[in-house]
Design an enzyme around this catalytic site. Structure first.
Site, short mmCIF file in Angstrom:
data_model
loop_
_atom_site.label_atom_id
_atom_site.label_comp_id
_atom_site.label_asym_id
_atom_site.label_seq_id
_atom_site.Cartn_x
_atom_site.Cartn_y
_atom_site.Cartn_z
N ASP A 266 -31.04 -30.61 -22.77
CA ASP A 266 -30.41 -30.29 -24.05
C ASP A 266 -30.96 -31.27 -25.10
O ASP A 266 -30.88 -32.48 -24.91
CB ASP A 266 -28.88 -30.46 -23.92
CG ASP A 266 -28.09 -29.52 -24.82
OD1 ASP A 266 -27.16 -28.85 -24.33
OD2 ASP A 266 -28.42 -29.46 -26.02
N HIS B 14 -20.20 -24.03 -22.75
CA HIS B 14 -19.23 -25.14 -22.76
C HIS B 14 -18.44 -25.20 -24.07
O HIS B 14 -17.60 -26.07 -24.25
CB HIS B 14 -19.97 -26.46 -22.58
CG HIS B 14 -20.95 -26.67 -23.68
ND1 HIS B 14 -22.08 -25.88 -23.84
CD2 HIS B 14 -20.95 -27.53 -24.72
CE1 HIS B 14 -22.73 -26.27 -24.93
NE2 HIS B 14 -22.06 -27.26 -25.49
O1 TEU Z 1 -22.28 -26.48 -30.91
C1 TEU Z 1 -22.48 -26.03 -32.19
C2 TEU Z 1 -21.48 -25.07 -32.75
O2 TEU Z 1 -21.58 -24.66 -33.82
C3 TEU Z 1 -20.32 -24.60 -32.08
O3 TEU Z 1 -20.37 -23.63 -31.27
C4 TEU Z 1 -19.41 -25.65 -31.84
O4 TEU Z 1 -19.04 -25.64 -30.58
C5 TEU Z 1 -18.18 -25.61 -32.61
O5 TEU Z 1 -17.32 -24.80 -31.99
C6 TEU Z 1 -18.28 -25.38 -34.04
O6 TEU Z 1 -17.33 -24.55 -34.47
C7 TEU Z 1 -23.19 -27.46 -30.45
C8 TEU Z 1 -22.81 -27.84 -29.04
O7 TEU Z 1 -22.93 -26.73 -28.21
C9 TEU Z 1 -21.41 -28.37 -29.08
O8 TEU Z 1 -20.91 -28.66 -27.80
C10 TEU Z 1 -21.39 -29.62 -29.93
O9 TEU Z 1 -20.07 -30.05 -30.07
C11 TEU Z 1 -22.00 -29.35 -31.30
O10 TEU Z 1 -23.20 -28.60 -31.26
C12 TEU Z 1 -22.38 -30.65 -31.96
O11 TEU Z 1 -23.43 -31.23 -31.22
#
Ligand code: TEU
Ligand code: CA
Length: 623
Positions: free
Chosen positions: A179, A404
């Site tokens: 990642d 996740h």
């Molecule tokens: O997620 C980015 C994102 O926009 C979303 O899906 C996020 O989970 C959130 O719900 C916004 O509404 C990525 C990663 O997958 C997430 O786990 C991180 O928290 C986020 O970026 C920041 O790195």
């Protein structure tokens, strides 16, 4: 060049215009016909703010036109055959290391734990593993806040553990993708510490500082700006207060990121999933977000960074200088981008990303993740038909329901345990027989469902806990908790259920996050011994996929498209034809026609007659 005199139909012909209008219609649950009819289509943009009940202010048009005029040309369609590639044939498996398998009893998953389960993953038929972040991190956002890109998170193990994991994955003829979180770093990262304590050093410009904050809001509630005493300025963080956005305008920084990625590729890593990669280019001057857009999208300022002016340049540069030299794979997480933008980010001749994750199929129109509603599979059908028919041969769809960041799909559709088995299998049939690359999320293969969290003390996710506090300003605690329960990311982060022993065989110690009693009935050990389990079904389905390459590159031909609750299509190429038929509802559904040929696999042992049973899904091979 589009101007305020341009007509709606001109905007709809523009790739970004198409995506924005489709998103607004999706958000407001209005059908596309609303803009394709000539009356609306011929409306000039300048009249929009003047329309009755229009909430669009003047600034909206300026912002919209700035956005629209960054892109003119739409991506090419089906003018050539699909180019073959390993990642167009592979089945990916996403691991969330903190919750997968603990090897030393501290209740936290780790790399040794993952190594101990590689044979299980191989027997499932997996070709490539995506690991959520395992880098050194203070875990404000469970690893998506990286403090040191060249070091393994202490809780997860050592670099030696990682090297052994990589070797063991390759020994089993599987690939490993990491990642890549480079939209932001942890505020404890050396770069940020230097940026605030030595502002005149080269690091001083590695992040985004402003003398006064603008109105941008964070995805984890509140303003997107921290006041930095040391610099007497404000620093941008689109996510948590400890996740500081990097300034990709800075060429030296871009080169440092390129070198860091090469360092991992030198080790033999096969590629990367790129975290919120569409946010890395911010509009220069960092203007305030438009009020109307902010209300509609629930986040202020998103129009100034979700598809920024230099995004394509940065991605093309990284592809040319880093991914191509190492023949590395890349899939971008691009929340907010529509189909046309996704084409421009992934079309093979544009040399940017290999694939993207688009998220518009995870909630039905007019709903957000925190709304408690029953997901209608007919929306998934229309979504998939649209992407299969219009994404084109130059682009490869990604097929997933879970990761996740989202609750479990079975729970969103039907929480009646009676249908859990057949529904889990139906979802698998769609994901593994349409054209695209499937990404299975840990636990999906045994049909894991949402957790019975009882109070905020059971929750761990920064987004959920911050949002709960924010909601308590406008509603009582019960209502606030109910909203969090509907959409919390923690539903996907509870320990993997390996057996029916204490802590589900995930650990011998108390896990970092709670788990309810579900593991007693739903776990890997029991399902490996149960021919009728969701796990055994995934194994057979993935094996079937490998035997029938028509699924990789064959045409997708839909029939009965207008028939509610019936989802039927052919997969065809010069060598064979498969027919897939599904009942998307929990009640019997009249069959469109009686299939011919051989019934290869179904989630019901015996074949049906003229009716399909609840969530019945079958794959037939035509002669
Ligand atoms: O997620 C980015 C994102 O926009 C979303 O899906 C996020 O989970 C959130 O719900 C916004 O509404 C990525 C990663 O997958 C997430 O786990 C991180 O928290 C986020 O970026 C920041 O790195
Ligand atoms: Ca551990």
């Amino acid at each position: 060049m589009l101007t305020k005199k341009s007509r709606i139909k001109d905007v709809y012909a523009n790739p970004i215009g198409r995506d924005i209008i489709d998103r607004v219609l999706l958000q407001m649950n209005i059908s596309k016909k609303a803009v394709t009819n000539p009356i609306v289509g011929n409306l000039k943009l300048k009249v929009l703010p003047k329309l009755p009940k229009s909430q669009l202010d003047e600034g909206f048009l300026d912002t919209l036109l700035t956005l629209l005029n960054t892109e003119h040309e739409a991506a090419k369609g089906n003018d050539e055959a699909i180019l073959k590639a390993w990642w167009k044939e592979a089945v990916f498996y996403q691991i969330y290391p903190r919750s997968f398998k603990d090897s030393n009893g501290d209740g936290i998953g780790d790399l040794q734990g993952i190594i101990s389960k590689l044979d299980y993953i191989k027997e499932l038929g997996i070709d490539a593993i995506w690991l959520s972040p395992i880098y050194d991190s203070p875990n404000d956002d469970n690893g998506y806040d990286i403090r040191d890109y060249h070091k393994i998170m202490a809780e997860f193990g050592t670099m030696e553990d990682f090297d052994r994991l990589l070797t063991e994955v390759h020994n089993r003829d599987m690939r490993l993708i990491m990642d890549l979180v480079v939209n932001h770093t942890s505020d404890e990262h050396m770069w940020y510490q230097k940026a605030i304590h030595e502002p005149d050093s080269k690091y001083g410009d590695y992040y985004i500082f402003k003398d006064q904050p603008n109105n941008w809001t964070s995805f984890f509630s509140g303003s997107a700006w921290n006041y930095v005493e040391e610099r007497g300025q404000y620093a941008l963080h689109l996510f948590s207060k400890k996740q500081m956005d990097l300034n990709w305008e800075n060429e030296t920084l871009r080169h440092e990121i390129h070198d860091m990625v090469k360092w991992w590729l030198e080790k033999g890593v096969d590629g990367f999933r790129l975290d919120v990669i569409n946010y890395i280019s911010k509009r220069s001057g960092l203007p305030d977000g438009n009020e109307s857009i902010g209300k509609l999208m629930e986040y202020h300022g998103v129009e100034h960074y979700f598809y920024g002016p230099r995004l394509h340049e940065y991605l093309h540069d990284m592809k040319e200088k880093v991914f191509i030299p190492y023949n590395a794979f890349s899939v971008g997480e691009t929340p907010g981008t529509g189909m046309e933008m996704s084409k421009l980010l992934t079309a093979d001749y544009r040399k940017e990303l290999d694939m993207v994750f688009s998220f518009d199929h995870l909630e039905t129109p007019g709903h957000t993740r925190f709304d408690d509603y029953q997901y209608d599979l007919n929306y998934l059908k229309s979504y998939m038909i649209n992407w299969m028919e219009n994404y084109g041969n130059h682009c490869q769809p990604s097929l997933f329901y879970e990761n996740h960041d989202n609750p479990r799909m079975i729970s969103k559709i039907n929480s009646d345990r009676h249908y859990r088995n057949v529904l889990g299998k139906l979802l698998a049939v769609i994901q593994l027989t349409l054209r695209g690359t499937p990404f299975i999320y840990q636990g999906q293969e045994i049909g894991m469902i949402n957790q019975n969290f009882r109070s905020t003390s059971d929750l761990r996710d920064v987004e959920s806990l911050n949002l709960y506090d924010e909601l308590c300003n406008t509603m009582n605690k019960e209502e606030a908790f109910a909203k969090i329960l509907a959409g919390s990311r923690d539903h996907a982060r509870t320990p993997m259920q390996w057996n029916n022993q204490q802590y589900a065989g995930f650990s011998t110690g108390k896990p970092w996050i709670m788990m309810d009693e579900d593991y007693k009935n739903c776990n890997v050990e029991a399902q490996l011994q149960d021919e009728n389990s969701i796990l055994r079904f995934f194994q057979k389905l993935i094996a079937l996929r490998k035997e029938h390459r028509v699924i990789y590159y064959g045409e997708v031909l839909f029939i009965n498209q207008k028939e509610k609750d019936l989802f039927t299509y052919y997969r065809k190429d010069g060598t064979e034809t498969l027919y897939i038929e599904m009942n998307l509802s929990s009640s019997n559904k009249k069959r469109a026609k009686y299939p011919e040929g051989i019934r290869l696999l179904s989630n019901y042992a015996e074949d049906s007659s003229s009716f399909l049973r609840p969530y019945e899904a079958s794959i037939w091979k035509y002669n």
